[in-house]
Design a protein around this motif. Structure first.
Motif, PDB file in Angstrom:
ATOM      1  N   VAL A  39      -4.832  -6.238  -3.629  1.00  0.00           N
ATOM      2  CA  VAL A  39      -4.103  -5.024  -3.234  1.00  0.00           C
ATOM      3  C   VAL A  39      -3.053  -5.383  -2.195  1.00  0.00           C
ATOM      4  O   VAL A  39      -1.908  -4.920  -2.256  1.00  0.00           O
ATOM      5  CB  VAL A  39      -5.078  -3.951  -2.702  1.00  0.00           C
ATOM      6  CG1 VAL A  39      -4.325  -2.750  -2.166  1.00  0.00           C
ATOM      7  CG2 VAL A  39      -6.056  -3.537  -3.800  1.00  0.00           C
ATOM      8  N   GLN A  40      -3.421  -6.211  -1.230  1.00  0.00           N
ATOM      9  CA  GLN A  40      -2.448  -6.631  -0.214  1.00  0.00           C
ATOM     10  C   GLN A  40      -1.259  -7.330  -0.864  1.00  0.00           C
ATOM     11  O   GLN A  40      -0.103  -7.059  -0.521  1.00  0.00           O
ATOM     12  CB  GLN A  40      -3.119  -7.546   0.812  1.00  0.00           C
ATOM     13  CG  GLN A  40      -4.122  -6.791   1.650  1.00  0.00           C
ATOM     14  CD  GLN A  40      -4.242  -7.328   3.039  1.00  0.00           C
ATOM     15  OE1 GLN A  40      -3.287  -7.820   3.614  1.00  0.00           O
ATOM     16  NE2 GLN A  40      -5.431  -7.213   3.600  1.00  0.00           N
ATOM     17  N   ARG A  42      -0.077  -6.996  -3.941  1.00  0.00           N
ATOM     18  CA  ARG A  42       0.762  -6.052  -4.702  1.00  0.00           C
ATOM     19  C   ARG A  42       1.620  -5.196  -3.788  1.00  0.00           C
ATOM     20  O   ARG A  42       2.749  -4.854  -4.144  1.00  0.00           O
ATOM     21  CB  ARG A  42      -0.111  -5.160  -5.577  1.00  0.00           C
ATOM     22  CG  ARG A  42      -0.658  -5.872  -6.794  1.00  0.00           C
ATOM     23  CD  ARG A  42      -1.299  -4.888  -7.750  1.00  0.00           C
ATOM     24  NE  ARG A  42      -2.214  -4.008  -7.044  1.00  0.00           N
ATOM     25  CZ  ARG A  42      -3.457  -3.742  -7.418  1.00  0.00           C
ATOM     26  NH1 ARG A  42      -3.938  -4.254  -8.515  1.00  0.00           N
ATOM     27  NH2 ARG A  42      -4.219  -2.946  -6.717  1.00  0.00           N
ATOM     28  N   THR A  43       1.119  -4.818  -2.632  1.00  0.00           N
ATOM     29  CA  THR A  43       1.870  -3.925  -1.742  1.00  0.00           C
ATOM     30  C   THR A  43       2.919  -4.656  -0.912  1.00  0.00           C
ATOM     31  O   THR A  43       3.804  -4.016  -0.336  1.00  0.00           O
ATOM     32  CB  THR A  43       0.931  -3.152  -0.807  1.00  0.00           C
ATOM     33  OG1 THR A  43       0.202  -4.080   0.005  1.00  0.00           O
ATOM     34  CG2 THR A  43      -0.034  -2.275  -1.597  1.00  0.00           C
ATOM     35  N   ASP A  46       6.574  -3.765  -1.531  1.00  0.00           N
ATOM     36  CA  ASP A  46       7.082  -2.520  -0.946  1.00  0.00           C
ATOM     37  C   ASP A  46       7.378  -2.673   0.540  1.00  0.00           C
ATOM     38  O   ASP A  46       8.357  -2.127   1.043  1.00  0.00           O
ATOM     39  CB  ASP A  46       6.063  -1.393  -1.119  1.00  0.00           C
ATOM     40  CG  ASP A  46       5.810  -1.068  -2.571  1.00  0.00           C
ATOM     41  OD1 ASP A  46       6.778  -1.073  -3.353  1.00  0.00           O
ATOM     42  OD2 ASP A  46       4.643  -0.818  -2.915  1.00  0.00           O
ATOM     43  N   SER A  47       6.502  -3.381   1.235  1.00  0.00           N
ATOM     44  CA  SER A  47       6.647  -3.515   2.687  1.00  0.00           C
ATOM     45  C   SER A  47       5.975  -4.800   3.153  1.00  0.00           C
ATOM     46  O   SER A  47       4.773  -4.821   3.418  1.00  0.00           O
ATOM     47  CB  SER A  47       6.012  -2.306   3.384  1.00  0.00           C
ATOM     48  OG  SER A  47       6.141  -2.423   4.785  1.00  0.00           O
ATOM     49  N   ARG A  49       4.437  -7.651   5.307  1.00  0.00           N
ATOM     50  CA  ARG A  49       3.739  -7.538   6.584  1.00  0.00           C
ATOM     51  C   ARG A  49       3.951  -8.773   7.439  1.00  0.00           C
ATOM     52  O   ARG A  49       4.013  -9.895   6.940  1.00  0.00           O
ATOM     53  CB  ARG A  49       2.244  -7.326   6.342  1.00  0.00           C
ATOM     54  CG  ARG A  49       1.930  -5.903   5.913  1.00  0.00           C
ATOM     55  CD  ARG A  49       0.468  -5.709   5.623  1.00  0.00           C
ATOM     56  NE  ARG A  49       0.035  -6.323   4.367  1.00  0.00           N
ATOM     57  CZ  ARG A  49       0.341  -5.859   3.163  1.00  0.00           C
ATOM     58  NH1 ARG A  49       1.098  -4.799   3.022  1.00  0.00           N
ATOM     59  NH2 ARG A  49      -0.106  -6.458   2.076  1.00  0.00           N
ATOM     60  N   LEU A  55      -3.315  -4.592   5.858  1.00  0.00           N
ATOM     61  CA  LEU A  55      -3.391  -3.312   5.162  1.00  0.00           C
ATOM     62  C   LEU A  55      -4.835  -2.850   5.209  1.00  0.00           C
ATOM     63  O   LEU A  55      -5.740  -3.602   4.862  1.00  0.00           O
ATOM     64  CB  LEU A  55      -2.935  -3.505   3.711  1.00  0.00           C
ATOM     65  CG  LEU A  55      -2.896  -2.282   2.818  1.00  0.00           C
ATOM     66  CD1 LEU A  55      -1.822  -1.315   3.303  1.00  0.00           C
ATOM     67  CD2 LEU A  55      -2.622  -2.711   1.382  1.00  0.00           C
TER      68      LEU A  55
END
Length: 76
Positions: A39-40, A42-43, A46-47, A49, A55
């Motif tokens: 999940v980290q 894939r995200t 978008d943004s 880190r 996350l």
């Protein structure tokens, strides 16, 4: 610096509870489970880190506590 404890997940046990605070600078502090690595990844599109960010995942039952934290932060 002071912190106002807003609350913790009412369905969690004593240790490791998702929780929310507001500090004196009106910042929200949120404790929760770190999101799975997939999940980290894939995200990140978008943004991205920074190294000191992660996350986290909060259950829907935490929404009222987040709303209360926002209300406290906005009221200054």
């Amino acid at each position: 610096m002071g912190y106002t404890f807003i609350g913790k997940d009412p369905e969690s046990d004593v240790n490791g509870c998702p929780a929310v605070w507001v500090d004196d600078d009106r910042r929200l502090l949120v404790q929760g489970r770190r999101a799975r690595e997939d999940v980290q990844a894939r995200t990140m599109a978008d943004s991205p880190r920074a190294e000191d960010e992660t996350l986290i995942v909060l259950e829907p039952r935490m929404i009222p506590l987040l709303k209360e934290a926002i209300r406290v932060a906005e009221s200054g």
